[in-house]
Write a protein that holds these residues in place. Sequence first.
Motif, PDB file in Angstrom:
ATOM      1  N   THR A 140       0.812  -1.211   0.000  1.00  0.00           N
ATOM      2  CA  THR A 140       0.000   0.000   0.000  1.00  0.00           C
ATOM      3  C   THR A 140       0.846   1.261   0.000  1.00  0.00           C
TER       4      THR A 140
ATOM      5  N   LYS B 299      -7.929  -2.087   6.815  1.00  0.00           N
ATOM      6  CA  LYS B 299      -8.446  -1.336   5.666  1.00  0.00           C
ATOM      7  C   LYS B 299      -8.857  -2.275   4.537  1.00  0.00           C
TER       8      LYS B 299
ATOM      9  N   ILE C 151     -12.258  -3.622   5.519  1.00  0.00           N
ATOM     10  CA  ILE C 151     -13.311  -2.615   5.340  1.00  0.00           C
ATOM     11  C   ILE C 151     -13.620  -2.417   3.859  1.00  0.00           C
ATOM     12  N   ASP C 152     -12.574  -2.275   3.043  1.00  0.00           N
ATOM     13  CA  ASP C 152     -12.776  -2.060   1.605  1.00  0.00           C
ATOM     14  C   ASP C 152     -13.519  -3.236   0.976  1.00  0.00           C
TER      15      ASP C 152
ATOM     16  N   VAL D   7     -17.286  -2.994   2.121  1.00  0.00           N
ATOM     17  CA  VAL D   7     -17.967  -1.873   1.469  1.00  0.00           C
ATOM     18  C   VAL D   7     -18.139  -2.145  -0.025  1.00  0.00           C
ATOM     19  N   GLY D   8     -17.142  -2.792  -0.621  1.00  0.00           N
ATOM     20  CA  GLY D   8     -17.211  -3.080  -2.048  1.00  0.00           C
ATOM     21  C   GLY D   8     -18.264  -4.111  -2.413  1.00  0.00           C
TER      22      GLY D   8
ATOM     23  N   SER E 116     -20.944   2.081   3.666  1.00  0.00           N
ATOM     24  CA  SER E 116     -19.953   3.051   3.201  1.00  0.00           C
ATOM     25  C   SER E 116     -18.749   3.044   4.135  1.00  0.00           C
ATOM     26  N   GLN E 117     -17.717   3.791   3.756  1.00  0.00           N
ATOM     27  CA  GLN E 117     -16.497   3.847   4.559  1.00  0.00           C
ATOM     28  C   GLN E 117     -16.784   4.426   5.943  1.00  0.00           C
ATOM     29  N   ILE E 118     -15.977   4.025   6.915  1.00  0.00           N
ATOM     30  CA  ILE E 118     -16.185   4.438   8.305  1.00  0.00           C
ATOM     31  C   ILE E 118     -14.891   4.994   8.879  1.00  0.00           C
TER      32      ILE E 118
ATOM     33  N   LEU F  68     -11.728   5.068  11.251  1.00  0.00           N
ATOM     34  CA  LEU F  68     -10.958   3.956  11.808  1.00  0.00           C
ATOM     35  C   LEU F  68     -10.781   4.146  13.309  1.00  0.00           C
TER      36      LEU F  68
ATOM     37  N   MET G  29     -23.157   3.066  11.026  1.00  0.00           N
ATOM     38  CA  MET G  29     -21.741   3.378  11.161  1.00  0.00           C
ATOM     39  C   MET G  29     -21.164   2.756  12.429  1.00  0.00           C
TER      40      MET G  29
ATOM     41  N   GLN H 112     -18.264  -0.030  12.803  1.00  0.00           N
ATOM     42  CA  GLN H 112     -17.079   0.220  13.627  1.00  0.00           C
ATOM     43  C   GLN H 112     -16.907  -0.871  14.673  1.00  0.00           C
TER      44      GLN H 112
END
Length: 254
Positions: free
Chosen positions: A10, A155, A158-159, A162-163, A169-171, A173, A185, A189
């Motif tokens: 990354t 990450k 999460i991705d 969400v994908g 949606s993104q949250i 961290l 949300m 989390q």
Amino acid sequence: MLLALDIGNTNIVMGISHNGDWVHRWRIQTDADKTADEYYVLFSNLFTESNLSFSDLDQIIISSVVPQLTQTINEVLINYADTTPLVLNGDVETGIILDTDSPDTVGADLIADAVGGYALVESDCIVVDFGTATTVMAVEQPGKLTGVAICAGLKVTIDALVGKAAQLSQIPLEPPPQVIGQNTMEAMQSGLVVGHLCMVEGLVGRMEKELEANSIKVIATGGLAEKIGPYTDIFDVIDPMLTLDGLQTIMNRQ
């Protein structure tokens, strides 16, 4: 001056050390499609902004888990610096024993973390690296990398969720105010951030039982260590520079 590079999937983390102290540090996005010329321009700009040049570099060490980029960046440094980079692999003398079934397959980042962690605490330790993958690694006295657990990073997890889930949606961290989420949300989390920490706590606890040592230090490092590490009490040390410290220690042993 020493230039240490940790090339991850990354990010690429770079540091300049002068007389043992880190005087500059950069984190840039990994891009395996960039050419050697593009990385030369990028590095040159970073150095110029810090009043540095390639000629200031006396030593260079590279840890990489992206073979394509290892070759590209090594080419840049060979062409423009006045020293030949040391590319970390299992054949380099590190001071750490790789006590695994296949020592030649142990990642350079794990070796650097093991060296950095053991040099820091000088005792049995468990090093947790929060990166693209979350790794939980056991290091025993007198400097022996015993083994590791490799998990999907926070990450990445999460991705992936969400994908695949249209209504999520993104949250942020960080953990929610309570584990029982009161909205989408907070629920995410709780499951993702708190769940990830519970996974790490569980792995650390099981490794501590298997190691059967009297005193085991637990160290957090990696790109997310400072962000989520404080939300658990298992860590004795949170050190985002541990990998680069390990690379510097290895270079000093050559």
